[in-house]
Design a protein around this motif. Sequence first.
Motif, PDB file in Angstrom:
ATOM      1  N   TRP A   1       0.709  -0.814   0.015  1.00 44.38           N
ATOM      2  CA  TRP A   1      -0.066  -0.165   0.640  1.00 44.38           C
ATOM      3  C   TRP A   1       0.969   1.705  -0.097  1.00 44.38           C
ATOM      4  CZ3 TRP A   1      -4.706  -0.828  -1.349  1.00 44.38           C
ATOM      5  CH2 TRP A   1      -5.271  -1.834  -0.585  1.00 44.38           C
ATOM      6  N   HIS A   2       1.765   1.310  -0.852  1.00 45.92           N
ATOM      7  CA  HIS A   2       3.268   2.461  -0.747  1.00 45.92           C
ATOM      8  C   HIS A   2       2.116   3.553  -0.823  1.00 45.92           C
ATOM      9  CE1 HIS A   2       7.282   3.878  -1.383  1.00 45.92           C
ATOM     10  NE2 HIS A   2       6.345   4.527  -2.276  1.00 45.92           N
ATOM     11  N   ASN A   3       1.683   3.942  -2.249  1.00 49.69           N
ATOM     12  CA  ASN A   3       0.802   5.094  -2.614  1.00 49.69           C
ATOM     13  C   ASN A   3       0.333   6.055  -1.019  1.00 49.69           C
ATOM     14  OD1 ASN A   3       1.823   5.201  -4.716  1.00 49.69           O
ATOM     15  ND2 ASN A   3       0.275   4.914  -5.890  1.00 49.69           N
ATOM     16  N   LYS A   4      -0.904   5.054  -0.779  1.00 52.08           N
ATOM     17  CA  LYS A   4      -1.375   5.116   0.325  1.00 52.08           C
ATOM     18  C   LYS A   4      -0.266   5.636   1.857  1.00 52.08           C
ATOM     19  CE  LYS A   4      -5.523   4.416   2.797  1.00 52.08           C
ATOM     20  NZ  LYS A   4      -6.624   2.629   3.328  1.00 52.08           N
TER      21      LYS A   4
ATOM     22  N   GLU B   1       2.428   6.380   1.537  1.00 58.28           N
ATOM     23  CA  GLU B   1       3.498   7.538   1.327  1.00 58.28           C
ATOM     24  C   GLU B   1       2.618   8.736   1.144  1.00 58.28           C
ATOM     25  OE1 GLU B   1       6.634   8.585   1.056  1.00 58.28           O
ATOM     26  OE2 GLU B   1       7.241   5.830   2.030  1.00 58.28           O
ATOM     27  N   LYS B   2       1.635   8.308   1.517  1.00 56.05           N
ATOM     28  CA  LYS B   2       0.294   9.560   1.290  1.00 56.05           C
ATOM     29  C   LYS B   2       0.472  10.262   2.909  1.00 56.05           C
ATOM     30  CE  LYS B   2      -3.791  11.397  -0.142  1.00 56.05           C
ATOM     31  NZ  LYS B   2      -5.760  11.399  -0.773  1.00 56.05           N
ATOM     32  N   GLU B   3      -0.141   9.918   3.716  1.00 59.06           N
ATOM     33  CA  GLU B   3      -0.223   9.510   5.276  1.00 59.06           C
ATOM     34  C   GLU B   3       0.973  10.195   5.458  1.00 59.06           C
ATOM     35  OE1 GLU B   3      -3.207   9.944   7.782  1.00 59.06           O
ATOM     36  OE2 GLU B   3      -3.087   9.313   6.124  1.00 59.06           O
ATOM     37  N   LEU B   4       2.300   9.519   5.158  1.00 62.76           N
ATOM     38  CA  LEU B   4       3.362  10.370   5.956  1.00 62.76           C
ATOM     39  C   LEU B   4       4.010  11.965   5.404  1.00 62.76           C
ATOM     40  CD1 LEU B   4       5.595   7.135   5.006  1.00 62.76           C
ATOM     41  CD2 LEU B   4       5.782   7.770   7.205  1.00 62.76           C
ATOM     42  N   LEU B   5       3.130  11.617   3.900  1.00 57.63           N
ATOM     43  CA  LEU B   5       3.906  13.586   3.813  1.00 57.63           C
ATOM     44  C   LEU B   5       2.975  13.747   4.893  1.00 57.63           C
ATOM     45  CD1 LEU B   5       5.024  15.022   1.688  1.00 57.63           C
ATOM     46  CD2 LEU B   5       3.116  14.689   0.429  1.00 57.63           C
ATOM     47  N   LYS B   6       1.594  13.550   4.970  1.00 55.73           N
ATOM     48  CA  LYS B   6      -0.074  14.857   5.796  1.00 55.73           C
ATOM     49  C   LYS B   6       0.991  14.658   7.150  1.00 55.73           C
ATOM     50  CE  LYS B   6      -4.187  13.741   7.181  1.00 55.73           C
ATOM     51  NZ  LYS B   6      -5.828  13.021   7.334  1.00 55.73           N
ATOM     52  N   TYR B   7       1.485  14.347   7.986  1.00 57.94           N
ATOM     53  CA  TYR B   7       1.869  14.478   8.985  1.00 57.94           C
ATOM     54  C   TYR B   7       3.397  14.689   8.950  1.00 57.94           C
ATOM     55  CZ  TYR B   7       3.508  12.360  13.843  1.00 57.94           C
ATOM     56  OH  TYR B   7       4.353  12.371  15.100  1.00 57.94           O
ATOM     57  N   TYR B   8       4.222  14.682   8.168  1.00 60.53           N
ATOM     58  CA  TYR B   8       5.164  15.758   7.649  1.00 60.53           C
ATOM     59  C   TYR B   8       5.014  16.696   8.056  1.00 60.53           C
ATOM     60  CZ  TYR B   8       7.729  11.472   6.300  1.00 60.53           C
ATOM     61  OH  TYR B   8       8.211   9.827   6.336  1.00 60.53           O
ATOM     62  N   LYS B   9       3.790  17.269   7.139  1.00 62.06           N
ATOM     63  CA  LYS B   9       3.910  18.142   6.183  1.00 62.06           C
ATOM     64  C   LYS B   9       2.737  19.355   7.630  1.00 62.06           C
ATOM     65  CE  LYS B   9       3.727  18.819   1.821  1.00 62.06           C
ATOM     66  NZ  LYS B   9       4.048  19.196   1.631  1.00 62.06           N
ATOM     67  N   CYS B  10       2.065  18.660   8.261  1.00 64.21           N
ATOM     68  CA  CYS B  10       0.545  18.825   9.441  1.00 64.21           C
ATOM     69  C   CYS B  10       1.689  19.078  10.919  1.00 64.21           C
ATOM     70  CB  CYS B  10       0.427  18.002   9.914  1.00 64.21           C
ATOM     71  SG  CYS B  10      -1.891  18.137   9.239  1.00 64.21           S
ATOM     72  N   ASN B  11       3.722  18.833  10.836  1.00 65.95           N
ATOM     73  CA  ASN B  11       3.979  18.861  11.855  1.00 65.95           C
ATOM     74  C   ASN B  11       5.695  18.999  11.853  1.00 65.95           C
ATOM     75  OD1 ASN B  11       2.424  18.024  13.770  1.00 65.95           O
ATOM     76  ND2 ASN B  11       2.490  15.921  13.612  1.00 65.95           N
ATOM     77  N   GLU B  12       5.403  20.136  10.458  1.00 61.43           N
ATOM     78  CA  GLU B  12       6.747  20.654  10.077  1.00 61.43           C
ATOM     79  C   GLU B  12       8.095  19.933  10.727  1.00 61.43           C
ATOM     80  OE1 GLU B  12       5.759  24.159  11.500  1.00 61.43           O
ATOM     81  OE2 GLU B  12       4.475  25.126  10.269  1.00 61.43           O
TER      82      GLU B  12
END
Length: 140
Positions: free
Chosen positions: A80-83, A85-96
């Motif tokens: 489920w790589h795309n899913k 990676e999408k969740e990882l990106l969301k976590y990174y961006k939200c928490n800077e």
Amino acid sequence: MNSALNQQVGGEHYKKLLYQPIMFISKMHLSFSQGCIVKYVSRYKQKNGIEDLKKAIHYCKLAQEVLDYSPLRAWWFCLWHNKTEKELLKYYKCNELSSYAEDCIRHTVYCNFEEAITDLYLLIYHEFEATHLSRKQSEK
């Protein structure tokens, strides 16, 4: 409704994060050790600094030693790589998070603890270097 996510005992370090580690850990179905690594890396700037990063290294080593992860879990994240990676990106961006913190969390999620340890040492080095340089500049 008074959510437990809006309360914190002993500080504000998690409440300051827009995407709290407990939500990410739960959504990603991480193991105990993986969850500890994520929380320490996510909060280190707000709480215990380099000590938290050293705790994350310790949990990487524990995860390897006691196999506190399932090879199937790593396979699932790859499937489920795309899913993922999408969740990882969301976590990174939200928490800077910094790029080193991002790399560490990504490697942790994919159960690549050796790489996560390397990322943590790089993060410690850069944090120490930044602290050392700012101290030197303030002394001038």
